[in-house]
Design an enzyme around this catalytic site. Sequence first.
Site, PDB file in Angstrom:
ATOM      1  N   SER A 107       0.852  -1.191   0.000  1.00 23.41           N
ATOM      2  CA  SER A 107       0.000   0.000   0.000  1.00 23.41           C
ATOM      3  C   SER A 107       0.883   1.235   0.000  1.00 23.41           C
ATOM      4  O   SER A 107       2.000   1.208   0.528  1.00 23.41           O
ATOM      5  CB  SER A 107      -0.900   0.019   1.237  1.00 23.41           C
ATOM      6  OG  SER A 107      -1.593   1.256   1.343  1.00 23.41           O
ATOM      7  N   TYR A 147      -1.233  -0.743  10.352  1.00 26.72           N
ATOM      8  CA  TYR A 147      -1.448  -1.240   8.979  1.00 26.72           C
ATOM      9  C   TYR A 147      -0.337  -0.720   8.068  1.00 26.72           C
ATOM     10  O   TYR A 147       0.243  -1.473   7.280  1.00 26.72           O
ATOM     11  CB  TYR A 147      -2.819  -0.756   8.484  1.00 26.72           C
ATOM     12  CG  TYR A 147      -3.152  -1.126   7.060  1.00 26.72           C
ATOM     13  CD1 TYR A 147      -3.739  -2.352   6.764  1.00 26.72           C
ATOM     14  CD2 TYR A 147      -2.912  -0.237   6.003  1.00 26.72           C
ATOM     15  CE1 TYR A 147      -4.067  -2.684   5.456  1.00 26.72           C
ATOM     16  CE2 TYR A 147      -3.227  -0.566   4.705  1.00 26.72           C
ATOM     17  CZ  TYR A 147      -3.809  -1.794   4.439  1.00 26.72           C
ATOM     18  OH  TYR A 147      -4.121  -2.128   3.139  1.00 26.72           O
TER      19      TYR A 147
END
Length: 263
Positions: A144, A154
């Site tokens: 990401s 995350y």
Amino acid sequence: MTELPDADRLTALVTGATAGIGAEFARQLADRGLDLVLVARDECRLRASAAQLAERYAVDVQVLVADLTVPQERAAVEARLASAPIQVLVNNAGFGLPLDFDLNPVDDEVRQLDLLATVPLRLTHAVLPQMIARRSGTVITVASLAGYAPLTTYSAAKAWAVVFSRWANAYYRPAGVTITALAPGFVRTEFHERMGIARESMAPRWLWLEVEPLVRAALRDADRGRAVSIPSLRYKLLSLVMGAIPMRLVTANARRTRWARRR
């Protein structure tokens, strides 16, 4: 990763293959003529996806029902990767957590870290020996753009995928193996809905990407041997500046959004 005659058919294994980015990888790899092994937790949805792909693209599609955070179930996927030739591995399975680190149950945080970092490490480790022996193979791990900024746990886990892929691609490319991290920004999939977060609260409309061109670009970058694939010019430019933005500014918007839920 081009289409080959039947005698030389290649196989791709895709985790998190029933929705979003994983489902699109499965579709585009099948369109290239690769047989598939699809991995996900939802057996009904998994078998429905397999049947549709097999019928549409005339490829062989196998399913492995597995929760990759459960060691025994993950071991079955590792065994499949080690036991028969896999030309393409797509590490896509993942999830996000809606609350701040201090509010999430620690077991959920550990499961997230396992799925985003430990699982890709283990599956890549399982498949590499046969790829090196054949001097041919591709590993794509869905990371990401969040991995370029200090946002959440995350982000920290996704940063692992980017750093690992940069190193591993340079190290194993001479052996014929390409290892690529796909680092998108906001993508129109089920991901945020599963977290219970409305897309409109996450980012303006112009930042959202469509999954089909994103996956097509990722496969093209992997074909070219690139270690990191960042889709779209706007996100390529953002990746160049994210590391230079002061941490207090990077986290300000996320803090405002999440802290409002505490009240």
